[in-house]
Write a protein that holds these residues in place. Sequence first.
Motif, PDB file in Angstrom:
ATOM      1  N   ILE A 266      25.997  37.331  47.361  1.00  0.00           N
ATOM      2  CA  ILE A 266      25.495  38.411  46.473  1.00  0.00           C
ATOM      3  C   ILE A 266      24.846  39.069  45.966  1.00  0.00           C
ATOM      4  CG2 ILE A 266      27.218  39.412  44.910  1.00  0.00           C
ATOM      5  CD1 ILE A 266      29.500  36.901  45.235  1.00  0.00           C
ATOM      6  N   LEU A 267      23.972  38.345  45.348  1.00  0.00           N
ATOM      7  CA  LEU A 267      22.919  39.108  45.244  1.00  0.00           C
ATOM      8  C   LEU A 267      21.595  39.720  45.846  1.00  0.00           C
ATOM      9  CD1 LEU A 267      21.622  38.867  41.713  1.00  0.00           C
ATOM     10  CD2 LEU A 267      20.378  37.242  42.059  1.00  0.00           C
ATOM     11  N   LEU A 268      21.584  38.973  46.823  1.00  0.00           N
ATOM     12  CA  LEU A 268      20.828  39.597  47.902  1.00  0.00           C
ATOM     13  C   LEU A 268      20.797  40.771  48.701  1.00  0.00           C
ATOM     14  CD1 LEU A 268      19.833  35.934  49.710  1.00  0.00           C
ATOM     15  CD2 LEU A 268      18.249  37.504  47.941  1.00  0.00           C
ATOM     16  N   LEU A 269      22.306  40.419  48.264  1.00  0.00           N
ATOM     17  CA  LEU A 269      23.128  41.906  49.062  1.00  0.00           C
ATOM     18  C   LEU A 269      23.402  43.093  48.258  1.00  0.00           C
ATOM     19  CD1 LEU A 269      25.603  39.852  51.997  1.00  0.00           C
ATOM     20  CD2 LEU A 269      23.506  41.123  52.611  1.00  0.00           C
ATOM     21  N   GLN A 270      23.139  43.022  47.155  1.00  0.00           N
ATOM     22  CA  GLN A 270      23.728  43.205  46.312  1.00  0.00           C
ATOM     23  C   GLN A 270      22.882  44.642  45.896  1.00  0.00           C
ATOM     24  OE1 GLN A 270      23.563  42.592  41.782  1.00  0.00           O
ATOM     25  NE2 GLN A 270      25.878  42.341  42.574  1.00  0.00           N
ATOM     26  N   ASN A 271      23.257  45.763  45.764  1.00  0.00           N
ATOM     27  CA  ASN A 271      22.076  46.915  45.548  1.00  0.00           C
ATOM     28  C   ASN A 271      23.065  47.451  44.620  1.00  0.00           C
ATOM     29  OD1 ASN A 271      23.791  48.962  47.031  1.00  0.00           O
ATOM     30  ND2 ASN A 271      23.336  47.704  48.808  1.00  0.00           N
ATOM     31  N   SER A 272      22.615  49.010  44.487  1.00  0.00           N
ATOM     32  CA  SER A 272      23.335  50.299  43.239  1.00  0.00           C
ATOM     33  C   SER A 272      24.365  50.760  43.733  1.00  0.00           C
ATOM     34  CB  SER A 272      21.798  51.065  42.922  1.00  0.00           C
ATOM     35  OG  SER A 272      21.563  52.162  43.698  1.00  0.00           O
ATOM     36  N   LEU A 273      24.598  51.057  45.637  1.00  0.00           N
ATOM     37  CA  LEU A 273      25.840  51.897  45.690  1.00  0.00           C
ATOM     38  C   LEU A 273      26.269  51.164  45.925  1.00  0.00           C
ATOM     39  CD1 LEU A 273      23.120  53.650  48.804  1.00  0.00           C
ATOM     40  CD2 LEU A 273      23.893  54.637  46.597  1.00  0.00           C
ATOM     41  N   ASN A 274      26.926  49.757  46.391  1.00  0.00           N
ATOM     42  CA  ASN A 274      27.776  49.115  46.209  1.00  0.00           C
ATOM     43  C   ASN A 274      28.200  48.413  45.098  1.00  0.00           C
ATOM     44  OD1 ASN A 274      26.352  46.357  46.321  1.00  0.00           O
ATOM     45  ND2 ASN A 274      26.034  46.243  48.287  1.00  0.00           N
ATOM     46  N   MET A 275      27.678  48.609  44.063  1.00  0.00           N
ATOM     47  CA  MET A 275      27.475  47.841  42.621  1.00  0.00           C
ATOM     48  C   MET A 275      29.254  47.494  42.236  1.00  0.00           C
ATOM     49  SD  MET A 275      25.577  45.678  40.425  1.00  0.00           S
ATOM     50  CE  MET A 275      24.262  46.438  40.805  1.00  0.00           C
ATOM     51  N   GLU A 276      29.630  48.632  41.905  1.00  0.00           N
ATOM     52  CA  GLU A 276      31.391  49.067  42.077  1.00  0.00           C
ATOM     53  C   GLU A 276      31.812  48.126  42.948  1.00  0.00           C
ATOM     54  OE1 GLU A 276      34.558  52.003  42.627  1.00  0.00           O
ATOM     55  OE2 GLU A 276      32.802  52.854  43.738  1.00  0.00           O
ATOM     56  N   SER A 277      32.097  47.120  43.641  1.00  0.00           N
ATOM     57  CA  SER A 277      32.699  45.650  44.092  1.00  0.00           C
ATOM     58  C   SER A 277      31.872  44.891  44.185  1.00  0.00           C
ATOM     59  CB  SER A 277      33.173  46.258  45.199  1.00  0.00           C
ATOM     60  OG  SER A 277      32.028  46.581  46.520  1.00  0.00           O
ATOM     61  N   SER A 278      30.853  44.459  44.372  1.00  0.00           N
ATOM     62  CA  SER A 278      30.247  43.634  44.359  1.00  0.00           C
ATOM     63  C   SER A 278      29.291  42.698  43.112  1.00  0.00           C
ATOM     64  CB  SER A 278      28.599  44.092  45.457  1.00  0.00           C
ATOM     65  OG  SER A 278      27.170  44.673  44.624  1.00  0.00           O
TER      66      SER A 278
END
Length: 329
Positions: A266-278
């Motif tokens: 999750i941390l590797l795929l996480q970014n500021s744009l998908n933070m809402e669901s990640s």
Amino acid sequence: MRGRRLLAVISGRRSIHRETKPPNPGVNQTSLGKRISVNWELYLFLVPALLYFLVFHYAPMYGIQIAFKNFIPSKGIMDSPWVGFDHFERFFNSYYFWDLLWNTFSLSFYELLIGFPLPIILALAFNEIRTGPFKKIVQTVTYAPHFISVVVMAGMIITFLSPSTGILIQFIKWMGIDAPNFLSDPAWFKTVYVLSGVWQSTGWGTIIYLAALSGVDPQQHEAAIVDGASRFKRLLHINLPAILPTITILLILNMGNILTIGFEKILLLQNSLNMESSDVISTYVYRTGLVDAQYSFSTAVGLFNSVINVILLVTVNRIARRTSENSLW
């Protein structure tokens, strides 16, 4: 002379019978120390496992108390002041509490709903395939992704789903479909995470079910064939009940880890744009504890996560014990 020999043999058998009299199951015949001295080789095998749990699981519990303290590294754990449940109240009253809880539960149940039954179906399918090159090739292809590290897996996902050069994006565009931005759209994050996890772990998860299926008595299938049962009915009434205890135990264990999502991918795929669901509880604990150095607060959040897991584990185990004979305890 023969009569004396016969009498001696009979008396010897009677003495042996008296000596080999089965012990009373309600009485402890030997002490624990004597059992250990007699079977010390077997108990020796338990030592590494006991040391592992003592060193890496029970000894760190000493630090849980900082969840109820305002931990100051210079003062140490013992001299840091107590604050009670202040950190828990801060977390429960925060505006992101329900978002974190919803993301964690929804992602876990989504993964459980899709990822749990697929190894069962695949194992039942493998069991129906006769031994041959096709079965070996399929098993190797499905097992291989398990050995890919999380970092490499995340890199493959980012490469395949890149909006400009991703091979899957280019394939979707070639079919004349507008490809969404899987990596930045919050609506697609859970699907990408779950499906990639299914691809990586489904084949490996079939091993334990195949081991359970290997214990099915072939005479049951032979009798069912004589009675005219089809392959599907034999699968439904012989193979599936044989692995039902294994399914129940694994389901209980998975429910006990429902909030323990591996935060690495999750941390590797996480970014500021998908933070809402990640953003889930584990990533939030990492961010507040290690990045922001809020050790006491992150420990309180992690302790809350563990308590919920224990409650779910005990509840599901109790339900399984009441509805069937299969449970952890």
